[in-house]
Enzyme design. Structure first.
Site, short mmCIF file in Angstrom:
data_model
loop_
_atom_site.label_atom_id
_atom_site.label_comp_id
_atom_site.label_asym_id
_atom_site.label_seq_id
_atom_site.Cartn_x
_atom_site.Cartn_y
_atom_site.Cartn_z
N THR A 40 0.83 -1.20 0.00
CA THR A 40 0.00 0.00 0.00
C THR A 40 0.86 1.24 0.00
OG1 THR A 40 -1.77 -1.15 1.18
CG2 THR A 40 -1.80 1.25 1.25
N HIS A 43 2.03 1.83 -3.47
CA HIS A 43 0.99 2.43 -4.31
C HIS A 43 0.96 3.95 -4.11
CE1 HIS A 43 -0.87 -1.14 -5.95
NE2 HIS A 43 -0.99 -1.67 -4.76
N CYS A 93 -15.83 1.90 13.40
CA CYS A 93 -16.75 2.90 13.95
C CYS A 93 -17.32 2.48 15.29
CB CYS A 93 -17.87 3.19 12.95
SG CYS A 93 -19.13 1.87 12.80
N CYS A 99 -19.79 -4.17 13.57
CA CYS A 99 -19.03 -3.83 14.78
C CYS A 99 -19.74 -4.34 16.03
CB CYS A 99 -18.83 -2.32 14.87
SG CYS A 99 -17.54 -1.67 13.78
N LEU A 262 -7.29 -12.97 -0.90
CA LEU A 262 -6.74 -11.75 -0.33
C LEU A 262 -6.31 -10.75 -1.40
CD1 LEU A 262 -5.67 -10.29 2.32
CD2 LEU A 262 -3.45 -11.30 1.77
N TYR A 287 -10.10 -9.35 4.14
CA TYR A 287 -9.65 -7.97 4.23
C TYR A 287 -9.07 -7.74 5.63
CZ TYR A 287 -9.69 -2.86 4.20
OH TYR A 287 -9.33 -1.54 4.27
#
Length: 345
Positions: A40, A43, A93, A99, A262, A287
């Site tokens: 990442t 990127h 969150c 969650c 993945l 993820y």
């Protein structure tokens, strides 16, 4: 403080002076000791299409780290100044259905350290106490700095039972290599990994792969014959993000095989659906890490003999960050560590 900042919409990254982050009532402030560079980060460094569509500038990047707590918010009671910690990069969150059902890794609106909020490539990092994970003394700093990608590997590999199974892993990047080590540690029978990077295939072999193959040099069918496999692979771990590799995996799976997905496949990927339907394959999207069961499991695996040290191939002073990014871009590396405790403000 000093930090690596993605400031301009172009290739590269800059060392900048930025304010030390202020912590809230439920946050901790971590003095960063080591960080690791991941895909990442590359990127963002390259400012490719993904980065253009997901990153707001300026941004302090990075999310793989280990450090020491130097301040705690007034409502933080589980951690103390001096604790050695790493942390979960996805900030959930806490209110959505997932969650509240204990599936915060599937939060619809999570924030990402070093992607949607300032990250760990800095002398100091502010994170919520709920995302902070205490590191046992037996785990070295360099390993603690790569717990985030090790968690990707653990979440993927442990999605299905591996004991006695034949496992196919596509993609010998650092996460794929660590998945090899996990599958070996857990008790898989044959572990075959594919890639086109010979350097990384060699590392994967050292980490416990039965066969580490370049698909243009040895087909999966030939590999199965070599291993006296009669029916196909039981478990597939797709970590390449390569459409051809994924389709070869589908063709090579045994009936009722299970695949954990993945890698981010290109939008133009076509899928031979008959191989999924007629074989009765199961495919699970992966993820991040399961918060926080994956963290518990990877720590306990490390304490019970899992060895991923070989995946770390280079360490650099943060002063030499440009060389570190260049080496990673070359493809001739595994995980690369940046040492921030060598930095003098």
């Amino acid at each position: 403080m000093k930090a690596l900042v993605k400031k301009n919409p172009e290739h590269g990254i800059d060392m900048e002076d930025v304010p030390i982050p202020k912590i809230g009532h439920q946050d901790v402030l971590v003095k960063v000791k080591k960080t690791a560079i991941c895909g990442t980060d590359m990127h963002i460094y390259n400012w490719d299409e993904w980065a253009k569509n997901h990153i707001s500038l300026p941004l302090v990047t990075g999310h793989e780290f280990v450090g020491e707590i130097v301040a705690v918010g007034e409502n933080v009671h589980a951690f103390s100044i001096g604790d050695r910690v790493s942390g979960e990069g996805h900030i959930a969150c806490g209110l959505c259905r997932n969650c509240r059902s204990g599936r915060s890794h599937l939060c619809r609106t999570n924030l990402s350290i070093g992607v949607t909020r300032n990250g760990a490539f800095a002398e100091y990092l502010c994170i919520p106490a709920t995302n902070t994970y205490l590191i046992p003394d037996t785990i070295p700093d360099a390993i603690a700095a790569i717990l985030d990608p090790l968690g990707n590997a653990a979440h993927t590999a442990l999605s299905y039972g591996l004991i006695g199974e034949d496992v196919l892993i596509t993609g010998a990047g650092p996460v794929g290599m660590m998945a090899v080590a996990i599958a070996r540690h857990v008790g898989a029978r044959h572990i075959v990994i594919t890639d086109v990077n010979e350097y990384r295939l060699s590392l994967a072999k050292q980490m416990g792969a039965t066969l580490a193959i370049h698909p243009e040099q040895l087909s999966l069918l030939a590999a199965m014959k070599q291993l006296n496999m009669k029916e196909g692979f039981d478990i597939g771990l797709e970590m390449s993000g390569n459409a051809c590799a994924f389709n070869e995996m589908l063709r090579s799976m045994n009936h009722a095989g299970k695949i954990a997905l993945l890698g981010f496949l290109p939008s133009h990927t076509t899928v031979p659906w008959n191989n999924i339907i007629m074989k009765g394959l199961q495919i699970k999207g992966i993820y991040g890490r399961e918060m926080y069961d994956t963290w518990y499991k990877m720590i306990t695996m490390l304490q019970s003999g899992l060895n991923v040290e070989r995946v770390i191939t280079h360490e650099f002073s943060i002063h030499d960050y440009q060389e570190a990014f260049d080496v990673l871009a070359s493809g001739y590396s595994g995980k690369i560590i940046l040492n921030w405790n060598q930095f003098t403000s």
